[in-house]
Structures are given as C-alpha cells and as structure tokens.
Design an enzyme around this catalytic site. Sequence first.
Site, PDB file in Angstrom:
ATOM      1  N   CYS A 131       0.804  -1.080   0.168  1.00 63.58           N
ATOM      2  CA  CYS A 131       0.053  -0.113   0.016  1.00 63.58           C
ATOM      3  C   CYS A 131       0.876   1.262   0.026  1.00 63.58           C
ATOM      4  CB  CYS A 131      -0.857   0.135   1.265  1.00 63.58           C
ATOM      5  SG  CYS A 131      -2.030   1.282   1.217  1.00 63.58           S
ATOM      6  N   CYS A 134      -0.177   4.278   2.348  1.00 65.14           N
ATOM      7  CA  CYS A 134      -0.142   3.869   3.783  1.00 65.14           C
ATOM      8  C   CYS A 134       1.514   4.037   4.034  1.00 65.14           C
ATOM      9  CB  CYS A 134      -0.498   2.770   4.024  1.00 65.14           C
ATOM     10  SG  CYS A 134      -2.464   2.706   4.288  1.00 65.14           S
TER      11      CYS A 134
END
Length: 176
Positions: A131, A134
């Site tokens: 991700c 993130c």
Amino acid sequence: MGLDTIRAALPAYAGDIALNLDSTIRAATLTPVQAWGTALACAVAARNPVVLREIAAEALGHLGPDGVEAAKGAAAVMAMTNTYYRARHLIGDERYASIPARLRMRIVARPGVDKGDFKLWCLAVSAINGCGICLESHEKTLRDNGFTPEQVNEALRISAVVHAAAVTLDAEAALA
C-alpha cells in the site's frame, strides 16, 4: 527455536534469506523492541505458520505480552487499512478521497506501546501489503516524529526478509 529454526527450514537456494535474518533482526540498528515488533508484525502479515510461530516465540522475550499484542494489532489494522486505501488509490477516481473511510482504528491511538514504534511496525506491514498511500503516510509521520531514514530503512529490510522467508517456506510446503 526462533530464527534458528526458520534458518534451518530454509532450502539451500534461500541461503541469502537465512543469512539476512540475523543481519536484519538481531543486528538491526533499531532498538530490540522496534526490531522484534517489526519482525512479529511482518510475520503476521506474511501468514506462514512456521515463520509466525518461531518469530512470535523469540519476540516475546523482547516485547513482553503487551508488545506482542501491539505488533499483532499493527498487522491486523494494516490488513484492513492497506486493503481499503490501496483499492481506493487504484480506482484512480478522486471522488473517493472526499468520502470518509469510517473504519475504526482505535489501536492506532492507544497501541499499548510507544506510538512511534507502533507506526514503524505499521509501515513495515504496509510494505508487505503493497500500500503506497499507507507507506507514504507512515513514513511522513515517522520522520516528523524524529525517526531517521536509516531507521525506516531498517524496518523495510526486516519486512523484506521476513516476507521472503514466509514465501519460501510456503513454496516448499506446497511442493512437498
């Protein structure tokens, strides 16, 4: 037990992974809590039973019960948020950015360990889960709170090696 058991289980073709287990986790420039919390959170994310069981056994002595729960919590909350934010990003429609996630993440506010250490573990799990949003968010938070690029890099190295050990052992189990 612990890293020695994982190293012994790795096939010859994964010799580099075996060597890197010690140089990333046991010889990390991170504190033992940071290194072992990173390793445990990544072992949860990597999902291999041998890697998880052995790292958890060795990590307990460095983290204590509260640290073990926090590391597992970092992996759990990142399993949810990494999936959500990665998917939202991959859709590529900016309209989703204005829609609240409405996902509970209470553990982030009260992880039971140092918040910086917890964020470091979240960053490492985000690397395994792929991700980018993130990763960027956690890296910025860590840097804003005094973590150095070298410390962030150490967590990423641990993440890579733990994940590689898990992938290798999964492959060997499937081929057995």
